[in-house]
Structure formats: C-alpha cells, structure tokens
Enzyme design. Structure first.
Site, mmCIF file in Angstrom:
data_model
loop_
_atom_site.group_PDB
_atom_site.id
_atom_site.type_symbol
_atom_site.label_atom_id
_atom_site.label_comp_id
_atom_site.label_asym_id
_atom_site.label_seq_id
_atom_site.Cartn_x
_atom_site.Cartn_y
_atom_site.Cartn_z
ATOM 1 N N LYS A 1 11.830 47.519 -57.083
ATOM 2 C CA LYS A 1 12.086 47.205 -58.506
ATOM 3 C C LYS A 1 13.021 46.025 -58.696
ATOM 4 O O LYS A 1 13.996 45.871 -57.974
ATOM 5 C CB LYS A 1 12.718 48.420 -59.169
ATOM 6 C CG LYS A 1 11.799 49.607 -59.248
ATOM 7 C CD LYS A 1 12.359 50.616 -60.236
ATOM 8 C CE LYS A 1 11.661 51.943 -60.094
ATOM 9 N NZ LYS A 1 12.502 52.950 -59.421
ATOM 10 N N GLY B 1 19.569 48.856 -44.642
ATOM 11 C CA GLY B 1 18.534 49.645 -45.305
ATOM 12 C C GLY B 1 17.146 49.326 -44.803
ATOM 13 O O GLY B 1 16.914 49.191 -43.605
ATOM 14 N N ARG C 1 24.214 52.840 -35.288
ATOM 15 C CA ARG C 1 25.543 52.909 -35.900
ATOM 16 C C ARG C 1 26.600 53.397 -34.909
ATOM 17 O O ARG C 1 27.751 52.959 -34.972
ATOM 18 C CB ARG C 1 25.507 53.815 -37.132
ATOM 19 C CG ARG C 1 24.889 53.109 -38.324
ATOM 20 C CD ARG C 1 24.867 53.975 -39.554
ATOM 21 N NE ARG C 1 24.675 53.175 -40.745
ATOM 22 C CZ ARG C 1 24.449 53.677 -41.949
ATOM 23 N NH1 ARG C 1 24.372 54.982 -42.125
ATOM 24 N NH2 ARG C 1 24.297 52.885 -42.985
ATOM 25 N N GLY D 1 23.632 50.135 -48.904
ATOM 26 C CA GLY D 1 24.321 49.998 -50.193
ATOM 27 C C GLY D 1 25.542 49.099 -50.098
ATOM 28 O O GLY D 1 25.818 48.305 -51.003
HETATM 29 P P1 AMP Z 1 13.940 49.316 -52.424
HETATM 30 O O1 AMP Z 1 14.416 50.680 -52.015
HETATM 31 O O2 AMP Z 1 13.885 49.089 -53.875
HETATM 32 O O3 AMP Z 1 14.622 48.195 -51.646
HETATM 33 O O4 AMP Z 1 12.412 49.266 -51.998
HETATM 34 C C1 AMP Z 1 11.992 49.419 -50.687
HETATM 35 C C2 AMP Z 1 10.612 49.959 -50.728
HETATM 36 O O5 AMP Z 1 9.788 49.085 -51.486
HETATM 37 C C3 AMP Z 1 9.973 50.099 -49.374
HETATM 38 O O6 AMP Z 1 9.912 51.435 -49.044
HETATM 39 C C4 AMP Z 1 8.587 49.489 -49.577
HETATM 40 O O7 AMP Z 1 7.571 50.337 -49.124
HETATM 41 C C5 AMP Z 1 8.479 49.373 -51.096
HETATM 42 N N1 AMP Z 1 7.539 48.335 -51.507
HETATM 43 C C6 AMP Z 1 7.398 47.109 -50.999
HETATM 44 N N2 AMP Z 1 6.363 46.471 -51.593
HETATM 45 C C7 AMP Z 1 5.821 47.308 -52.507
HETATM 46 C C8 AMP Z 1 4.745 47.228 -53.413
HETATM 47 N N3 AMP Z 1 3.993 46.144 -53.515
HETATM 48 N N4 AMP Z 1 4.501 48.291 -54.178
HETATM 49 C C9 AMP Z 1 5.260 49.388 -54.073
HETATM 50 N N5 AMP Z 1 6.292 49.512 -53.241
HETATM 51 C C10 AMP Z 1 6.587 48.506 -52.449
#
Ligand code: AMP
Length: 392
Positions: free
Chosen positions: A198, A348, A38, A371
């Site tokens: 999610k 991110g 950054r 974000g």
């Molecule tokens: P997010 O912050 O929602 O974009 O999620 C990112 C995170 O999702 C990363 O830290 C990954 O480790 C996690 N992730 C990716 N695949 C899976 C999975 N199959 N089960 C649980 N977490 C996951």
C-alpha cells in the site's frame, strides 16, 4: 559516532555487569529457529564484551506472548548462541527477581547469561518504570544492540537507559552508519526502489526520501494506485483509493524522478499455480490482477540500479512469496548484487527476499530491522537510541 551517542569504544566493561538488549526475535517453526541472522548479528557485541571480561547479561523479547508462554521461551536462542559462541549460555528462569539476581551474583567475568523473554511481563511493553528499575538493578551499565526493536519505547529498550548509563552496541552502530549515509550524504546517483502493498504505509518514507533521491523506482502493489492516478484501468489489481490524489501530486511534482513499470505480470488468481500473462500497463484486462513487474520493466529498473552509486530498497516489487510472481523482485535483487555502488536493503520483506535468492552476502548492508529501519528512513527519532548517553 556520527549520531552522537556513546558506543562500546567509550566503555571499559572489564569486571562490570553489562545488560545487553538484543533482538533475538527470530522466526520459529516447531521450536526450531528457521533464520538465526539476528543472533549472528549480535555476536560482535557479545564477543567484544566477553573479551573485555564483562559479565554479559542478555535480554530480548520473542514473539508476542500474553503472559508466560512456554512456546516462546528463549531456550532455543540460548542453545544456538552457545553453539555460535562455543561456550555455555545460561538461560535464567525469568528476567527480573531474586533468583535472577542470585544467579548473576555468582557469575564470573566472561560468563554469558540470558534472561527469559522480557515480554512474559506486560510491564515491558508498558515501559513501566518500576519494571525498568528491576532490570536496571541487575547490571552496572546498559548496552542497546536491539536495532529491530529500537523504534519501541519499552522498559528493556528505553526505560532502563534512563537509569543505567546506556551505550550503543556494535550492531546498532553499524545499522546507523549504513542507513545514516543514505539520509544524510548519499553518493550520487542515489536510487531508491519502493514496493510493498500500500502507498499509505509508505507516505512518510516517500516524503522524506523523494526530495533526496535522483530516481525513485516504484513496484509492488503500490504501482496500481499510481497507474490509477494516471487515469489507467487497473483491472482487479490492489488499489489504495485514499492515496490516488497523493500519487497524482507526486507524479506532477517529480515527473523526472519517478519511474513506474511499463509492463506487468497479471493473473486471474492469487496463487502459486495461477495462469499468468505479460501485458503493457495500458492494457490490463478488467478481470486480471497485476502481481509483478514485467520483463521490460525489469530491464529498465536493472539499468538504473546498476548505474547508481547508492541504492536503497524497501519493499518487494511483486508477490515474491509465490513462484509465478517472484521474477521482478529477483531481478531487482540481482541488479543490486551487480551494482558497484553502496547497496542497502531495508529490513522485513526485502531482507527476506534477498535471503531467499541467496544474495544477502552481495549487498553492502541488509538491515535487521523492519519497522525500525522504516521509521529511521522516515526521519523519525528511534526512542531506544535517543535514550542512550550522548557523546561529547
Ligand atoms: P508491505 O508489508 O506493505 O511492505 O508489503 C509487502 C507485501 O506486498 C509482500 O508480501 C508482497 O507479496 C506484497 N505485494 C507485492 N506486490 C503486490 C501486488 N502487486 N499485489 C498485492 N500484493 C503485493
């Protein structure tokens, strides 16, 4: 610029005091900066203003201090910036007030001063108008180059632009050009890859992008909600039960666009020394959890990615932080690196993944905003950009 805001090419900064909001919110370990991307990305704007003979006054936040917190001083940033610019960068004791005003009044054209962490004052995040006025008093014009914070309406990102004439810096201009093409006029085929934990965090993004893309590849924790929506057994895999119906409706409306994994790496433990095996999405054992896409899915995803003209990636397709589950995310990054089209990595986790695999240089653009890039791609207005002066 395409987004209708004044930029540095509209500003003659010679002899002017220019307040530049940067995003110097860098990761620190024991007071050492572990990733200075950054800071490096802000050099274009700072260098441009030095060359024009401006008095450059930099502002940023670092972390989430509750009041003054010595562990979150911008001193490491001042030191790193000074090395990169090869000139002194004076860290001021605060970001507003008499001492700061006095130091700025003594500065010469071409000097670089760094205000102390703006979040040492709670008025920053409250977007307090009196605090914004104190910041504005320090300068003649405002340049916002903090893309990573542009989705926040804070005093130093938004409030101050209602008082001083505001211009977009070169990093914001670059981010908006790259991300803007994706949402307005992507070369086709346009492929998006989405992962992350999610579905519900990505609904706004999916809603905005799915009508525009030719293919949407789904991986990561999101996968299991889609598999569940297809009536499959997902064992102990992560499930976002509030989004099953939503996933089912997408599969019904866009059956040709959505590509789901066909196989998975599953495990009985979420750890670096876990036992793993590869299974079909139809055979997930009841006592196992899916943590990465499998080898056949990697090949299928790579084929689609490599033949695309525009690729946008948001979210890892597996738990790439742990060695046994990094292969799918690595395969996506490698396929993007080989793709001849435009390749854009949202900020991110996906940006961290391409850095980890040493492939950031092979992408057309890696966003500095997590974000902020997500909200921009969702079609939301970023307040730190909206407040800048409109171009004709
Ligand atoms: P997010 O912050 O929602 O974009 O999620 C990112 C995170 O999702 C990363 O830290 C990954 O480790 C996690 N992730 C990716 N695949 C899976 C999975 N199959 N089960 C649980 N977490 C996951």
């Amino acid at each position: 610029m395409a987004l209708g805001k004044l930029t540095l090419s509209d500003l003659n900064a010679a002899g002017k005091r220019v307040l530049v909001r940067c995003d110097f919110n860098v990761p620190l370990e024991n007071g050492e900066i572990t990733d200075s991307r950054r800071i490096e990305e802000s050099l274009a704007t700072i260098g441009h203003l030095i060359k024009q003979g401006a008095i450059v006054i930099l502002a940023s936040h670092l972390g989430r201090p509750k009041g003054i917190d010595n562990a979150l001083t911008l001193e490491p940033v001042a030191n790193r910036l000074s090395e990169l610019l090869d000139q002194p960068v004076t860290l001021l004791p605060d970001c507003v007030g008499f001492e700061v005003e006095k130091a700025i009044s003594k500065a010469q054209p071409g000097d670089v001063l760094l205000l102390e962490n703006v979040r040492f004052h709670p008025e920053e995040e409250a977007n307090d108008p009196a605090f914004a006025a104190k910041l504005a008093k320090l300068a003649d014009v405002f340049v916002n180059d903090a893309f990573g914070t542009a989705h926040r309406a804070h005093a130093s990102t938004e409030g101050v632009a209602h008082i001083l004439p505001g211009y977009a810096g070169l990093l914001i201009e670059k981010e908006l050009q790259h991300l803007g093409v994706v949402v307005t006029n992507p070369a086709r085929p346009f492929v998006a890859i989405m992962g992350g934990s999610k579905v519900k965090d990505k609904i706004a993004l999916i809603d905005n992008l799915l009508p525009k893309v030719d293919r949407l590849l789904i991986g990561g924790g999101m996968t299991y909600t889609f598999l569940k929506a297809q009536g499959k057994e997902i064992g102990k895999s992560i499930l976002d039960s509030s989004s099953i119906e939503y996933a089912a409706s997408l599969l019904k409306e866009y059956p040709e666009k959505i590509l789901l994994p066909v196989d998975l790496v599953v495990s009985d433990a979420f750890s670096a020394d876990a036992n793993t095996m590869v299974v079909s999405v139809d055979d997930i054992p009841a006592d196992q959890e899916g943590l990465d896409i499998g080898p056949a899915s990697r090949v299928a995803f790579a084929e689609v990615i490599k033949s695309a003209q525009t690729v946008l990636w948001n979210g890892p397709v597996g738990v790439f932080e742990l060695k046994p589950f990094e292969g799918g995310t690595r395969a996506v990054a490698e396929a993007m690196a080989e793709c001849k089209g435009t390749t854009i990595v949202g900020g991110g986790d996906s940006a961290a993944a391409v850095e980890k695999f040493g492939l950031a240089d092979k992408m057309s653009h890696v966003s500095t905003g997590g974000g902020a890039s997500l909200e921009f791609l969702e079609g939301k207005v970023l307040p730190g950009i909206a407040a800048l002066r409109d171009s004709e």
